[in-house]
Write a protein that holds these residues in place. Structure first.
Motif, PDB file in Angstrom:
ATOM      1  N   UNK A  26       2.484  33.932  19.467  1.00 32.86           N
ATOM      2  CA  UNK A  26       1.683  35.467  18.682  1.00 32.86           C
ATOM      3  C   UNK A  26       2.045  34.979  17.328  1.00 32.86           C
ATOM      4  N   UNK A  27       1.242  35.700  16.670  1.00 28.68           N
ATOM      5  CA  UNK A  27       1.827  35.497  14.850  1.00 28.68           C
ATOM      6  C   UNK A  27       2.966  35.786  14.512  1.00 28.68           C
ATOM      7  N   UNK A  28       3.154  35.220  13.699  1.00 31.38           N
ATOM      8  CA  UNK A  28       4.511  34.988  12.671  1.00 31.38           C
ATOM      9  C   UNK A  28       4.993  36.211  12.175  1.00 31.38           C
ATOM     10  N   UNK A  56      -3.470  33.304  25.025  1.00 25.40           N
ATOM     11  CA  UNK A  56      -4.000  34.302  23.680  1.00 25.40           C
ATOM     12  C   UNK A  56      -4.568  35.827  23.751  1.00 25.40           C
ATOM     13  N   UNK A  74      -6.491  26.669   6.456  1.00 26.41           N
ATOM     14  CA  UNK A  74      -7.361  26.337   7.694  1.00 26.41           C
ATOM     15  C   UNK A  74      -8.242  27.827   7.809  1.00 26.41           C
ATOM     16  N   UNK A 133      -1.119  25.013  12.156  1.00 25.91           N
ATOM     17  CA  UNK A 133       0.032  25.767  12.343  1.00 25.91           C
ATOM     18  C   UNK A 133       1.499  25.258  11.876  1.00 25.91           C
ATOM     19  N   UNK A 135      -1.383  33.259  11.303  1.00 31.47           N
ATOM     20  CA  UNK A 135      -0.874  32.059  12.261  1.00 31.47           C
ATOM     21  C   UNK A 135      -1.068  31.639  13.352  1.00 31.47           C
ATOM     22  N   UNK A 136      -0.974  31.013  14.425  1.00 35.60           N
ATOM     23  CA  UNK A 136      -1.518  31.544  16.201  1.00 35.60           C
ATOM     24  C   UNK A 136      -2.305  32.405  16.604  1.00 35.60           C
ATOM     25  N   UNK A 137      -3.064  33.021  16.367  1.00 36.33           N
ATOM     26  CA  UNK A 137      -3.955  34.099  16.452  1.00 36.33           C
ATOM     27  C   UNK A 137      -5.157  33.788  16.297  1.00 36.33           C
ATOM     28  N   UNK A 138      -6.011  33.722  17.798  1.00 34.14           N
ATOM     29  CA  UNK A 138      -7.644  33.862  17.507  1.00 34.14           C
ATOM     30  C   UNK A 138      -8.155  34.622  16.577  1.00 34.14           C
TER      31      UNK A 138
END
Lengths: 352, 520
Positions: free
Chosen positions: A72-74, A182, A254, A279, B496-499
């Motif tokens: 997941x997201x930081x 995801x 990005x 990332x 980050x790390x999330x679509x």
């Protein structure tokens, strides 16, 4: 079993936590999230009960090892934090499906927050943690592991949310597993506790990355060493290879799956460098020549306070020292399509 | 238009009178423990020197380190309840969890968790449980809490829980100070929550100090509005400062650097600020201090404030000097504010860095005859060491391999040599000793947005425009003249790390302080 174990710690205690966290940041290659929540939780947990650290080849060969991580997201994790109980619930869900019991916890990726999460899960489950990992740095995709390169299954996999939702995926291809991982994490609020890659100590002894937790702690200890007074001394102390020293000239963020990049310039020599990232930092090219590329670990250090920066912390005009760290694992040639630049859509020919 | 800038430091209270962009007068007075005594003396000095008409002053800007000192010393902190909405998440790290024992004890250590908070997309983690919150409130009051710090997961995305809690507290305990995390900190629960708790703990002191400041300014016959300077060099009015004392924390170094930019006319340089005990080095970019790239701990508490990136070494005008010509030692011990009684040139018995400067003929203060006996080789060696250590810090801070101009400010800046390794020029502008008060006097008004936005495909420009407008509106609401407001920083980082479309956008705007009719 004649390996020299003199530099392998028998247990991870409170005094090792800061070094483990510092080492994990360096090995994150500019990604892997913020380790601070993991560091705080680990301090609390191991203060009461140190975690046994065991190389895979020292465990009974049939020991069941479950890998535990967060996805997941930081930014989500820094708000919603982490609950060690969720990690334990995820590991238990996989074991309940397989039968038997957890013999040890494995670390999925030694880079970034997940370098601490496996240790945290082991502390919570009161089992040893395997002194190793599956990525040797931080990677964004779930199959960028030594086990996947060897053809081992990612599943059964369990995802757990703070609300107590549990999703168990019993079997699946790498592609579907990634997609389900995801989308489930998003459905769980942008982050989830995950248990996956159940395997045996024997398999890890054969294809795991060895001693990466010890190596991470050693790296962090060197980083925290007050004797490294300037950046070049520190790069030397870490065994790193200096790639570039300059100032951030341009940042292209990005966007979706399109990679971002940072361009640096050395105002004296006029040299320029370009760092591609998703990332994590993926590749460094100096004046058009590729000097480092994934799976190499790239560190971007702010020389004013010597802190390693994540891809999202780099700012315009900032001075940066780029260096690479020695690889924790000799990836075989057939791993290139999985962990090499091509996997990220980068068309590069590393020159080193 | 006259502006009065005042900087209340640990040792001295500096005051300057500025007319447009001209420094009319400057003065220094010793800081008094009650803060206000030094201000009164400084204003009296200025009045005596210039005979200015108090009625002509349009605004008073004050920078003070008082609140951060109170936190560091765990002094006069209010018993504070920290209440977080986040369950069933976040329970493993409750509020106050990593605070130094001494500080958390000084606050009473009241930490509570309630259900609720939001996800990053704005949906609820759990519903607001009014009964649960009222029970927590009762417990906190019984435990002696007098100030409340409320935090909620993802409150920068949705502040509903914090606002509902504030309404209930206001209804149950009218007049009780309430600090809400979405008004104080950024994304990152623990850092934002810690800043909120610090703020709550300082609210009682802030009431006293701001009342004292307003009274001493009014007592000098000045009826102009009073502002305090914030961490980023922008201003807040005195009522805002009463509610958000934590926003003053890093104003000291920021004001020095902004003052140095103003005095030297340089927008890109290193600023070396030499006080009585330390030398602080920071970098100016576009006239604003470069911010630290990583989180900053305050009194060992992790917060997520943006602080100026400053490196300090223990060398100042009052630093003790020992050793011999072969191995001189300067600092880190210092006579501090007792310089004027301890230093040799002032008739004291202690060899200080200031004595070295006088002996070397760098400045003429006190009685040079009292340092004439010093071995010139020793003086030279000690000053060389000071120069080498300052050059080393400048070298560590500079942003490129190119030599960088250095602006030296602060009362002890006579110690900065005219040539410094790695510096393209060393400049000591006029009024260097009161750069911090000048930095306060010229401060502008700021506004900021820092949130996760959902950016649908092709909507990026619209979302950025919306965020820009919000930052501009906030700046005007904070007291800026509408025509002068401009965006100074835009940051756009996809989660980050999330679509998908979640993007964190941070936009900062500043503008000139609006002072009503006679702005021109």
């Amino acid at each position: 079993m004649a390996t020299d174990l003199s530099d392998v710690l028998p247990r991870i205690r409170a005094e090792h936590v800061d070094a483990l966290a510092a080492g994990a940041v360096l090995l994150g290659s500019g990604g892997g999230g913020d380790v601070s929540v993991g560091r705080q939780l680990l301090h609390r947990l191991v203060r009461e009960r140190p975690v046994e650290l065991r190389p895979a080849d020292e465990l009974a060969p049939d020991t069941l090892v479950i890998h535990v991580c967060l996805v997941g997201g930081p930014d989500v994790i820094s708000e919603r934090l982490v609950d060690p109980d969720d990690l334990a619930v995820a590991a238990q869900a996989v074991v309940d499906h397989l039968g038997g019991q957890v013999g040890a916890v494995g670390v999925l990726e030694i880079g970034g927050l997940n370098g601490l999460i496996g240790v945290l899960a082991a502390a919570r489950l009161a089992v040893p943690v395997v002194d190793g990992d599956l990525m040797g740095r931080a990677f964004p995709l779930i199959d960028q592991t030594t086990l996947a390169v060897d053809g081992q299954a990612i599943t059964p996999m369990a995802l757990v949310s703070p609300a107590g939702d549990i999703v168990l995926m019993t079997t699946g291809s790498a592609r579907a597993t990634q997609a389900i991982l995801t989308s489930t994490a998003v459905a769980m609020g942008g982050a989830a506790a995950v248990a996956l890659y159940p395997t045996s100590a024997a398999t890890l002894a054969r294809v795991g990355i060895h001693r990466s937790i010890s190596a991470c702690i050693a790296l962090g200890t060197a980083y925290l060493d007050p004797r490294a007074t300037d950046v070049r001394a520190m790069v030397g102390l870490l065994g790193g290879r200096l790639l570039f020293d300059g100032r951030v000239d341009e940042i292209r963020p990005r966007r979706g799956t399109e990679l971002g990049s940072v361009t640096l310039a050395d105002p004296v020599s006029g040299a320029t460098a370009r760092v591609d990232h998703r990332d994590e930092f993926l590749a460094v090219s100096c004046d058009g020549l590729t000097v480092a590329a994934t799976p190499d670990v790239v560190v971007a250090l702010d020389p004013s306070n010597r802190s390693p920066l994540r891809t999202d912390q780099v700012r315009l005009g900032q001075p940066l020292v780029l260096f690479s760290l020695p690889s924790l694992h000799p990836w075989p040639a057939e791993a290139a399509p999985i962990v090499g630049p091509a996997r990220f859509g980068l068309d590069l020919e590393p020159t080193t | 238009m006259l502006r009065l800038g005042i900087d209340v430091g640990g040792t001295n209270t500096d005051a300057v009178l500025i007319d447009g962009s001209r420094v009319v007068a400057a003065t220094k007075a010793p800081t008094t423990p009650d803060v206000t005594g030094g201000i009164v003396t400084a204003i009296q000095d200025l009045a005596a020197n210039t005979g200015f008409d108090p009625a002509r002053i349009a605004a008073v800007m004050i920078g003070t380190t008082h609140f951060i000192n109170a936190l560091v010393e765990a002094d006069r902190l209010a018993p504070t309840a920290a209440i977080r909405f986040g369950l069933p998440a976040t329970g493993a790290l409750p509020p106050l969890v990593d605070w130094p024992e001494r500080l958390s004890r000084a606050l009473g250590g009241h930490s509570y968790l309630c259900h609720g908070g939001h996800e990053y997309d704005g949906s609820r983690i759990d519903d607001f449980d009014e009964q649960e919150f009222r029970a927590v409130l009762d417990k906190a009051v019984q435990a002696g809490a007098r100030s409340f710090a409320i935090s909620s997961v993802f409150s920068p995305v949705n502040a509903e829980f914090e606002q509902r809690a504030a309404l209930i507290i206001a209804e149950e305990l009218p007049g009780t100070p309430i600090s809400l995390s979405h008004e104080i900190g950024r994304m990152g629960l623990l850092g934002r929550e810690n800043a909120t708790i610090i703020n709550a703990a300082l609210r009682e002191l802030a009431d006293q100090v701001t009342t004292g400041l307003a009274r001493s300014v009014a007592g000098a016959g000045i009826s102009a509005p009073v502002f305090l300077s914030q961490n980023d060099g922008t201003l807040m009015d005195i009522d805002y400062a009463r509610r958000y004392p934590v926003a003053t924390f890093a104003s000291g170094p920021t004001n020095s650097m902004r003052g140095a930019a103003f005095l030297s006319g340089r927008l890109q340089c290193a600023v070396v600020d030499v006080g009585g005990t330390t030398t602080d080095v920071g970098i100016l970019q576009q006239g604003f201090p470069r911010e630290a790239s990583t989180d900053v701990a305050v009194a060992d508490v992790q917060t997520n404030f943006r602080m100026p990136d400053v490196l300090s070494i223990g060398i100042g005008g009052g630093s003790l000097v020992t050793g011999d010509a072969g191995a001189p030692a300067v600092g880190p011990s210092s006579v501090g504010y007792r310089l004027t009684e301890k230093a040799l040139v002032f008739g004291g018995d202690t060899l200080t860095a200031t004595d070295l400067a006088v002996a070397a003929g760098l400045t003429e203060i006190g009685d040079p005859g009292r340092v004439a006996h010093l071995d010139p080789a020793f003086v030279r060696a000690a000053l060389d060491q000071v120069a080498a250590r300052m050059a080393e810090v400048v070298d560590r801070m500079r942003i490129s391999a190119e030599p960088i101009p250095v602006v030296a400010v602060g009362g002890g800046s006579i110690l900065v040599p005219d040539e410094l390794a790695g510096a393209s020029a060393v400049e000591r502008p006029e009024h260097y000793a009161v750069a911090n008060a000048i930095g306060a006097a010229i401060a502008e008004v700021g506004g900021e947005v820092d949130r996760v936005f959902s950016v649908a495909p092709n909507q990026r420009d619209a979302v950025l425009d919306e965020a820009r407008q919000e930052a501009l509106d906030r700046t005007v609401a904070a007291g800026a003249k509408p025509g002068t407001v401009r965006i100074v920083d835009v940051e756009e980082v996809p989660l980050a790390y999330l679509p998908g479309n979640a993007t964190r956008i941070r936009i900062k705007a500043v503008g000139e302080l609006s002072l009503g009719g006679d702005d021109a």
